[in-house]
Design a protein around this motif. Structure first.
Motif, PDB file in Angstrom:
ATOM      1  N   GLN A  58      25.558  41.056 -13.078  1.00  0.00           N
ATOM      2  CA  GLN A  58      25.114  40.019 -14.005  1.00  0.00           C
ATOM      3  C   GLN A  58      23.794  40.393 -14.666  1.00  0.00           C
ATOM      4  OE1 GLN A  58      24.991  36.534 -11.554  1.00  0.00           O
ATOM      5  NE2 GLN A  58      27.140  36.029 -11.883  1.00  0.00           N
ATOM      6  N   ASP A  59      22.890  40.919 -13.874  1.00  0.00           N
ATOM      7  CA  ASP A  59      21.586  41.293 -14.418  1.00  0.00           C
ATOM      8  C   ASP A  59      21.740  42.383 -15.472  1.00  0.00           C
ATOM      9  OD1 ASP A  59      18.618  41.169 -14.302  1.00  0.00           O
ATOM     10  OD2 ASP A  59      18.841  43.243 -13.626  1.00  0.00           O
ATOM     11  N   ILE A  86      29.696  35.762 -17.398  1.00  0.00           N
ATOM     12  CA  ILE A  86      28.872  35.606 -16.201  1.00  0.00           C
ATOM     13  C   ILE A  86      29.157  34.240 -15.593  1.00  0.00           C
ATOM     14  CG2 ILE A  86      26.509  35.341 -15.361  1.00  0.00           C
ATOM     15  CD1 ILE A  86      25.635  37.424 -17.373  1.00  0.00           C
ATOM     16  N   GLY A 112      21.920  36.830 -13.876  1.00  0.00           N
ATOM     17  CA  GLY A 112      23.057  36.078 -14.402  1.00  0.00           C
ATOM     18  C   GLY A 112      22.747  34.608 -14.566  1.00  0.00           C
ATOM     19  N   SER A 127      25.967  35.745  -6.798  1.00  0.00           N
ATOM     20  CA  SER A 127      25.287  35.921  -8.077  1.00  0.00           C
ATOM     21  C   SER A 127      23.793  36.147  -7.894  1.00  0.00           C
ATOM     22  CB  SER A 127      25.531  34.703  -8.967  1.00  0.00           C
ATOM     23  OG  SER A 127      26.912  34.506  -9.155  1.00  0.00           O
ATOM     24  N   ALA A 172      23.401  40.871 -18.632  1.00  0.00           N
ATOM     25  CA  ALA A 172      22.462  40.026 -19.372  1.00  0.00           C
ATOM     26  C   ALA A 172      21.473  40.876 -20.167  1.00  0.00           C
ATOM     27  CB  ALA A 172      21.722  39.105 -18.406  1.00  0.00           C
ATOM     28  N   HIS A 186      20.630  34.202 -17.565  1.00  0.00           N
ATOM     29  CA  HIS A 186      21.425  34.424 -18.778  1.00  0.00           C
ATOM     30  C   HIS A 186      22.191  33.166 -19.168  1.00  0.00           C
ATOM     31  CE1 HIS A 186      24.043  36.478 -21.654  1.00  0.00           C
ATOM     32  NE2 HIS A 186      25.058  35.871 -21.062  1.00  0.00           N
TER      33      HIS A 186
END
Length: 608
Positions: free
Chosen positions: A382-383, A428, A438, A434, A386, A441
């Motif tokens: 997710q990071d 996401i 994320g 998680s 984003a 984002h």
């Protein structure tokens, strides 16, 4: 040591009780196995099976396909209405077949196998429906499938009467096991059977001199058939059907049952590509199945090896484990910058029709088309996504082009989900796996909250507590509500609240904050001074015994225009507890004051 052995025995016994039908491998570790690989031979009877190299001759040694690149899409031929339909527990009726046909035409397919008209009345009726309803565009060829029997050929030819362009697809199994067990015929007898049927097809077509009809032949189970026999049969039909560059025959070479790694199939295709007679008058086609789970790889390597045409189904429906998936094949090319020649700009609409017609769901992890294929739950992913999306938007702005036209290079997303009609909302999603990137984002994308970097781990911890406790994911709306309850609400609903307040700059560089506080139900008036409104507020709070230091602060507007709200974030140390608060108001000053008060109430030390 004795206790350790006893423990291992207990664990082994427990595993046997949990999985009583499985047998943990107990064979001796191979003598040449490296120390890092302690796997043991299982008791499964692998000796019953032969490798492909023992089952069929593989004469190609000087292969060239590994050094080639695919730079153009082959002719895609969907067989959903024939091969795919045969595999359904509830075969399609005319209404479902027509809906599938219309979808395939709309997507841009120019050759479509529509049925096995001699096998069922439904298939025959559908081919007649296409002929009678003027449903076939001028540039679309209709393919029909038939076995090598005169009565079936007659029925097939009757079904296509009136269609503008047709391809009669003749097939017969040619592999040794099928010849010996199923057909009970020798090589010569099978060849004679095929040639007789092909001659009869030719005669029936010649009775219709005004019809645009071509021929296709499939030596079923090609990949287990002797290469010299396939060449013998195919070359004889090329000559019989008088193939020419402007009226080529199709020789379709199916991996009817996958039996080897994809490179073996590629070698077989390259061998045929080199040795087929009158090659310029032959369209070399492939029809991989997916028994080993490598149908897509087989097709891609076959195209490298010389195949010009690929038969398959949307999302890989078909007998057993299915036909090769044309969606994955075409979008794999798209992801390499090659025009797929088929439109997938609304892949969910495609999937909806396929699921309706097949009455089978598409797996949520199916490449490109599944519900979850563009979704990241992992915090690391997710990071990266984003950051990649932010970089992509920035790069597009610098280039002066819309984001949907800028070169795509976002981590973990092979293609832009927007290109196939997906929104970024599902990219996401938040659960216990998680991470802070994320979460930030989603808040930024859907609620215009740009959390400070230092605040993100704090909220991530809050989110993880909730998702761990519930075992469920959070939507972006639920995420915002959790943020509101955690950081915004405490400013107005806590042990310390502002009943009234005002601030003024009494002399340049010196601010005064005057307020009435309600502390545990009792009102108290206080005043503080500082070099800014927030430092003055901190001094006022110290006057009532709340020691606070503001360690970090950030603010931004939520939208543009007059009256748009602002959000402020404050990291505060209250006594010896550090925590974050946030405020939301059309006044930036009010939002910042609320952020500090939220941090005070979240600290848990306010009432002391």
């Amino acid at each position: 040591m004795a206790d350790r052995k006893k423990f291992r025995t207990m664990i082994s016994h427990s595993q046997g009780m949990v999985f009583p039908t499985l047998h943990t491998p107990t064979g001796a570790v191979p003598a040449d196995a490296p120390r890092w690989n302690p796997q043991r031979p299982s008791a499964m009877p692998h000796h019953r099976y032969q490798s492909a190299h023992e089952r069929v001759a593989l004469p190609l040694a000087d292969r060239t396909w590994p050094s080639r690149r695919i730079e153009r899409a082959p002719l895609w031929v969907p067989v959903d209405l024939r091969d795919g339909n045969q595999a359904l527990a509830e075969p399609m009726d005319t209404e479902r077949k027509r809906r599938m046909f219309d979808l395939l035409v709309t997507m841009g397919f120019k050759e479509i196998e529509v049925g096995y008209p001699s096998a069922s009345q439904t298939d025959f009726d559908f081919v007649r429906h296409l002929a009678d309803s003027d449903a076939v565009p001028e540039d679309v060829t209709i393919s029909v499938f038939t076995a090598a029997r005169k009565d079936l050929i007659d029925r097939t030819i009757a079904s296509v009467d009136g269609l503008p362009r047709t391809l009669v697809h003749l097939y017969t199994a040619t592999a040794p096991t099928w010849r010996n067990v199923v057909l009970g015929r020798s090589r010569a007898e099978v060849h004679e059977l095929i040639r007789d049927a092909a001659t009869y097809v030719l005669r029936r077509v010649e009775e219709r001199p005004d019809a645009d009809m071509r021929f296709e032949f499939s030596p079923e189970v090609f990949n287990l058939t002797e290469p010299d026999f396939v060449l013998e049969v195919c070359n004889s039909l090329t000559e019989l059907w008088e193939a020419s560059p402007d009226r080529p025959v199709v020789h379709n070479l199916p991996a009817t049952v996958e039996i080897a790694t994809p490179n073996v199939y590629a070698d077989q295709i390259e061998y045929m590509d080199r040795h087929l007679a009158r090659r310029e008058s032959v369209i070399l086609s492939v029809h991989p199945h997916n028994d080993r789970g490598t149908g897509v790889a087989c097709a891609e390597l076959a195209v490298l090896a010389g195949a010009q045409r690929v038969e398959g189904c949307l999302f890989g429906n078909g007998e057993r484990t299915g036909n090769v998936d044309l969606v994955t094949l075409a979008l794999n090319l798209y992801a390499q910058g090659v025009n797929p020649m088929i439109d997938f700009s609304d892949i969910d609409a495609v999937r909806e029709v396929v699921e309706h017609c097949n009455r089978l769901p598409v797996h949520p992890r199916h490449p490109y088309g599944g519900d979850l294929v563009h979704t990241a739950f992992s915090g690391t992913h997710q990071d990266a996504i984003a950051k990649g999306m932010t970089h992509h938007a920035k790069q597009a702005a610098e280039m002066g082009v819309p984001a949907e036209q800028a070169p795509w290079a976002v981590p973990y997303l092979p293609i832009d989900p927007g290109d196939i009609g997906r929104t970024y909302e599902e990219v996401i999603r938040i659960n216990s796996q998680s991470g802070k990137g994320g979460i930030a984002h989603l808040l930024r994308t859907h609620h215009s909250l740009d959390l400070p970097q230092a605040m993100r781990p704090d909220f991530s911890h809050i989110v993880q507590q909730v998702t761990d406790a519930t075992g469920q994911e959070l939507t972006h709306k639920e995420l915002f509500e959790l943020f509101r309850a955690t950081y915004l609400a405490p400013a107005l609903d806590g042990p310390v609240t502002l009943v009234s307040w005002s601030t003024a700059e009494t002399v340049p560089g010196e601010h005064q904050f005057t307020c009435t506080l309600q502390i545990d139900g009792q009102e108290r008036s206080c005043r503080g001074t500082g070099n800014g409104p927030l430092s003055a507020l901190a001094e006022a709070l110290r006057a009532v015994g709340i020691t606070i230091d503001i360690l970090g602060y950030a603010e931004h507007s939520i939208s543009t225009g007059p009256g748009s709200p602002a959000v402020a974030y404050a990291e505060c140390r209250v006594d010896d507890v550090t925590c974050w608060g946030a405020g939301w108001d059309t006044s930036v000053l009010t939002a910042s004051v609320h952020a500090v008060m939220a941090a005070v109430n979240r600290s848990g030390r306010a009432s002391s």
